[in-house]
Design a protein around this motif. Structure first.
Motif, PDB file in Angstrom:
ATOM      1  N   GLN A  93      48.126  28.561 -75.012  1.00  0.00           N
ATOM      2  CA  GLN A  93      49.271  27.772 -75.458  1.00  0.00           C
ATOM      3  C   GLN A  93      50.564  28.191 -74.738  1.00  0.00           C
ATOM      4  OE1 GLN A  93      49.184  27.786 -79.712  1.00  0.00           O
ATOM      5  NE2 GLN A  93      51.214  26.947 -79.880  1.00  0.00           N
ATOM      6  N   ASN A  94      50.741  29.495 -74.570  1.00  0.00           N
ATOM      7  CA  ASN A  94      52.024  30.008 -74.049  1.00  0.00           C
ATOM      8  C   ASN A  94      51.942  30.471 -72.593  1.00  0.00           C
ATOM      9  OD1 ASN A  94      53.640  29.589 -76.377  1.00  0.00           O
ATOM     10  ND2 ASN A  94      52.479  31.225 -77.359  1.00  0.00           N
ATOM     11  N   PHE A  95      51.106  29.865 -71.811  1.00  0.00           N
ATOM     12  CA  PHE A  95      51.006  30.034 -70.347  1.00  0.00           C
ATOM     13  C   PHE A  95      50.585  31.447 -69.927  1.00  0.00           C
ATOM     14  CE2 PHE A  95      55.354  27.897 -71.014  1.00  0.00           C
ATOM     15  CZ  PHE A  95      54.790  26.755 -71.540  1.00  0.00           C
ATOM     16  N   ASN A 106      51.107  34.244 -58.706  1.00  0.00           N
ATOM     17  CA  ASN A 106      50.368  34.203 -59.976  1.00  0.00           C
ATOM     18  C   ASN A 106      48.959  33.666 -59.757  1.00  0.00           C
ATOM     19  OD1 ASN A 106      51.413  34.714 -62.888  1.00  0.00           O
ATOM     20  ND2 ASN A 106      53.255  34.091 -61.752  1.00  0.00           N
ATOM     21  N   VAL A 107      48.856  32.633 -58.912  1.00  0.00           N
ATOM     22  CA  VAL A 107      47.557  31.998 -58.684  1.00  0.00           C
ATOM     23  C   VAL A 107      46.665  32.869 -57.795  1.00  0.00           C
ATOM     24  CG1 VAL A 107      46.402  29.914 -57.809  1.00  0.00           C
ATOM     25  CG2 VAL A 107      48.598  29.714 -58.990  1.00  0.00           C
ATOM     26  N   ALA A 108      47.307  33.581 -56.844  1.00  0.00           N
ATOM     27  CA  ALA A 108      46.521  34.351 -55.857  1.00  0.00           C
ATOM     28  C   ALA A 108      46.085  35.723 -56.377  1.00  0.00           C
ATOM     29  CB  ALA A 108      47.348  34.537 -54.581  1.00  0.00           C
ATOM     30  N   VAL A 154      50.765  25.707 -63.461  1.00  0.00           N
ATOM     31  CA  VAL A 154      50.498  26.922 -62.676  1.00  0.00           C
ATOM     32  C   VAL A 154      49.387  27.731 -63.370  1.00  0.00           C
ATOM     33  CG1 VAL A 154      51.441  29.117 -61.837  1.00  0.00           C
ATOM     34  CG2 VAL A 154      52.848  27.042 -61.745  1.00  0.00           C
ATOM     35  N   ALA A 155      49.452  27.796 -64.698  1.00  0.00           N
ATOM     36  CA  ALA A 155      48.427  28.553 -65.438  1.00  0.00           C
ATOM     37  C   ALA A 155      47.043  27.924 -65.234  1.00  0.00           C
ATOM     38  CB  ALA A 155      48.789  28.611 -66.922  1.00  0.00           C
ATOM     39  N   ILE A 156      47.007  26.600 -65.161  1.00  0.00           N
ATOM     40  CA  ILE A 156      45.725  25.926 -64.910  1.00  0.00           C
ATOM     41  C   ILE A 156      45.233  26.269 -63.494  1.00  0.00           C
ATOM     42  CG2 ILE A 156      44.624  23.660 -64.595  1.00  0.00           C
ATOM     43  CD1 ILE A 156      46.456  22.613 -66.867  1.00  0.00           C
ATOM     44  N   ALA A 161      41.549  29.336 -59.886  1.00  0.00           N
ATOM     45  CA  ALA A 161      41.432  30.186 -58.691  1.00  0.00           C
ATOM     46  C   ALA A 161      40.188  31.068 -58.729  1.00  0.00           C
ATOM     47  CB  ALA A 161      42.686  31.045 -58.540  1.00  0.00           C
ATOM     48  N   MET A 162      39.696  31.343 -59.918  1.00  0.00           N
ATOM     49  CA  MET A 162      38.491  32.180 -60.023  1.00  0.00           C
ATOM     50  C   MET A 162      37.217  31.339 -59.959  1.00  0.00           C
ATOM     51  SD  MET A 162      39.428  35.234 -59.990  1.00  0.00           S
ATOM     52  CE  MET A 162      38.050  36.209 -60.584  1.00  0.00           C
TER      53      MET A 162
END
Ligand SMILES: Nc1ncnc2c1ncn2[C@@H]1O[C@H](COP(=O)(O)OP(=O)(O)OP(=O)(O)O)[C@@H](O)[C@H]1O
Length: 252
Positions: A93-95, A106-108, A154-156, A161-162
């Motif tokens: 819910q809160n990223f 963040n993604v990498a 971004v969180a998605i 990414a994994m």
């Protein structure tokens, strides 16, 4: 169809979970096949988030079995939990982004730290994933420079990414300003349409209607009804009284 495709990706049976005297999951059964988007709806406190947290091994279960890709993940030693979590992406819910890292970093981060991918490759993939969630120009932005809807996208991307086999979304739009909800739901729907297996706990009935292959209604720690969305939301369908009330079809 290969034999692998016939095995459910996830099969949870007779899951029980309590917090002290409070029995939250009371014998939950759940099966998810590959490529399916399953939406879980239900009243507040019915146990939806707890179920996702149990599937992701963030919470231990008391009894029952969780088979994921054919493995008994809940019964396995705790040391295997990180490996399971690499295969199950979770969006909260809160990223829960790292505030000191740019969107791209963040993604990498996990592919570099956990998968041992080279930083160059991970950053290239991160950019590609940011494009996928419609944020091509936001790689250098830090979370506090982004709207809630952008942070959630971004969180998605970070979860994707994994390369997880299963995505879990725990009320991903309930902390957002109404004007950014649609952009997050749009990305989730596109991912579902691509055939990414997902379980979505949501209060967004429109999304469940549009994107789900199956909708399940949880009440009091049990699934009490499930149907394809056309039937689930049909005013003519016969549904349990509790669901009719939840959907606003009966006076309270
Ligand atoms: N860590 C915890 N410790 C104690 N009780 C908890 C904990 N987590 C959840 N609960 C309780 O378990 C019950 C189910 O909570 P859960 O968050 O799973 O419900 P939910 O269906 O997801 O609700 P909502 O739609 O409001 O998020 C609630 O009564 C909640 O207060």
């Amino acid at each position: 169809m290969s034999a692998d495709a016939k095995v459910p990706l996830l099969k949870a049976s007779a899951i029980h979970k309590s917090y002290g005297d409070l029995s939250v999951l009371r014998g939950v059964d759940l099966k998810v096949t590959r490529g399916e988007c399953l939406c879980i709806v239900g009243p507040s406190g019915s146990g939806k988030s707890t179920l996702l947290r149990c599937i992701n091994l963030l919470e231990p279960i008391e009894s029952g079995r969780i088979l994921f890709e054919g493995d008994d993940i809940a019964g396995a030693p705790k040391s295997r939990a990180p490996a399971v979590r690499q295969r199950i992406g979770m969006v909260f819910q809160n990223f829960e982004l790292f505030q000191h890292l740019s969107a791209r970093d963040n993604v990498a981060l996990a592919p570099v730290k956990v998968k041992g991918m080279s930083r160059t490759q991970a950053l290239e993939r991160a950019q590609m994933l940011l494009e996928k969630v419609h944020l091509p120009d936001k790689g250098d932005a830090f979370p506090d420079e982004l709207s809630g809807g952008q942070q959630q996208r971004v969180a998605i991307a970070r979860a994707l990414a994994m390369e997880p086999a299963l995505m879990l979304y725990d009320e991903p739009t309930s902390a957002l300003d109404p004007e950014t909800v649609g952009e997050v739901l749009q990305v989730m729907q596109e991912l579902a349409e691509e055939g990414r297996t997902s379980i979505v706990v949501t209060h967004e009935m429109g999304f469940a209607r549009r994107a789900a292959d199956r909708v399940m209604f949880m009440d009091g720690g049990l699934f009490v009804h499930e149907a394809p969305p056309a039937d689930f939301f049909s005013p003519d369908a016969t549904v349990p009284e509790r669901l009719a009330r939840f959907l606003g079809r009966l006076s309270h």
